[in-house]
Enzyme design. Structure first.
Site, mmCIF file in Angstrom:
data_model
loop_
_atom_site.group_PDB
_atom_site.id
_atom_site.type_symbol
_atom_site.label_atom_id
_atom_site.label_comp_id
_atom_site.label_asym_id
_atom_site.label_seq_id
_atom_site.Cartn_x
_atom_site.Cartn_y
_atom_site.Cartn_z
ATOM 1 C CD GLU A 257 2.047 -5.461 5.600
ATOM 2 O OE1 GLU A 257 2.909 -6.337 5.823
ATOM 3 O OE2 GLU A 257 1.094 -5.624 4.812
ATOM 4 N N GLY B 104 0.550 -4.999 0.949
ATOM 5 C CA GLY B 104 -0.686 -5.059 0.168
ATOM 6 C C GLY B 104 -0.487 -5.689 -1.204
ATOM 7 C CD GLU C 220 -2.053 -7.666 3.116
ATOM 8 O OE1 GLU C 220 -1.937 -6.480 2.749
ATOM 9 O OE2 GLU C 220 -2.356 -7.978 4.279
ATOM 10 C CB ALA D 63 -0.884 -0.015 1.235
#
Ligand code: CO8
Length: 258
Positions: free
Chosen positions: A132, A109, A112, A65
């Site tokens: 993260e 992300g 993911e 992200a």
């Protein structure tokens, strides 16, 4: 619709969606995820599309992200705004099959997003990770849940707690990816796999996707019953008659999605 952060190409019944924020290693922001969802829903509604491939650049599928976009947000911002929640839910609601073709970094992300797809084909230079923890946060779109189901608790804890990256060979050994191919051949291999799927009956393909995904949601006995009933129901299709007749007649089946 004109997109700025993705490129969509439809070729031989396959929609190839290329994440395209090269300056940020395809980091996921609201615009990119919004465009991705839009393109996926478009592909879902397009009769010409029978399989979808999501890919990135050679250096990065997606490096997570967008940290710069998130850095100043408060708890209220992300909780009340449900950061990335609707997009993640929309991606997994797509009923057509989606292959992630991963080259380079698939982190946070990005990893993911790859796991939200139906399977992952990795280039030999792929690197997966949930780093993260280095940012003082944790996975938020499946890195603590899907990854654990794919590779088991020990490796998932290792990845999520240390933030280390996993290379393509380890990812294949661990069950995260279905196959590893040379980086230069990634697109060709992913498109060929998608092409194979595109030749099948769409009804059967969607039933298979639903049944396999069901195995992650329900206990084994429920999953087996669901599978048996869906199997039974496929005998209501013309494609089942055609598939079995073609086998007996030693010819290629001509499926009509009926
Ligand atoms: N966000 C924003 N920008 C990024 C990101 C990112 N995730 N990753 C890379 N970039 C940018 C860099 O800032 C840099 O930009 P600039 O040139 O303007 O400085 C450019 O991309 C190139 O990156 P690097 O210079 O760092 O390239 P390197 O080859 O040196 O390193 C790495 C590549 C190792 C991939 C490195 O960029 C890196 O560590 N990136 C961050 C990886 C990361 O921590 N990802 C996790 C992010 S958090 C997350 O994904 C949470 C998801 C859950 C959300 C859930 C909501 C419910």
């Amino acid at each position: 619709m004109a997109y700025e952060t993705i490129i969509v190409e439809v070729e031989d019944h396959v929609a190839k969606i290329t994440l395209n924020r090269p300056d940020a290693l395809n980091a996921l922001n609201d615009q990119l995820l919004g465009e991705l969802v839009d393109a996926l829903q478009d592909a879902e509604g397009n009769d010409k599309v029978r399989c979808i491939v999501i890919t990135g650049s050679e250096k990065a599928f997606a490096a997570g992200a967008d940290i710069k976009m998130m850095s100043e947000k408060s708890f209220v911002d992300v909780f009340a705004g449900n950061l990335f929640g609707p997009e993640a839910d929309a991606i997994v609601r797509i009923r057509k099959p989606i292959i992630a073709a991963v080259s380079g970094y698939a982190l946070g992300g990005g990893c993911e997003l790859a796991m939200m797809c139906d399977f992952i084909i990795a280039a030999d230079n792929a690197k997966f990770g949930q780093p993260e923890i280095n940012l003082g946060v944790m996975a938020g779109m499946g890195g603590s849940q899907r990854l654990t189901r794919f590779i088991g608790k020990s490796k998932s804890m290792d990845m999520n707690l240390t933030g280390r990256f996993m290379d393509a060979d380890e990812a294949e050994r661990s069950g995260l990816v279905s196959r590893v191919v040379p980086a230069k051949k990634l697109t060709e291999e992913a498109m060929a796999a998608a092409g194979k799927i595109a030749e099948k009956s769409m009804i059967t393909v969607m039933a298979v996707k639903e049944a396999v995904n069901r195995s992650y949601e329900v206990p084994l006995a429920e999953g087996l019953l669901f599978e048996r009933r869906v199997f039974h129901s496929l005998f209501a299709t013309e494609d089942q008659k055609e598939g079995m007749a073609a086998f007996a007649e030693k010819r290629e089946a001509q499926f009509r999605d009926k």
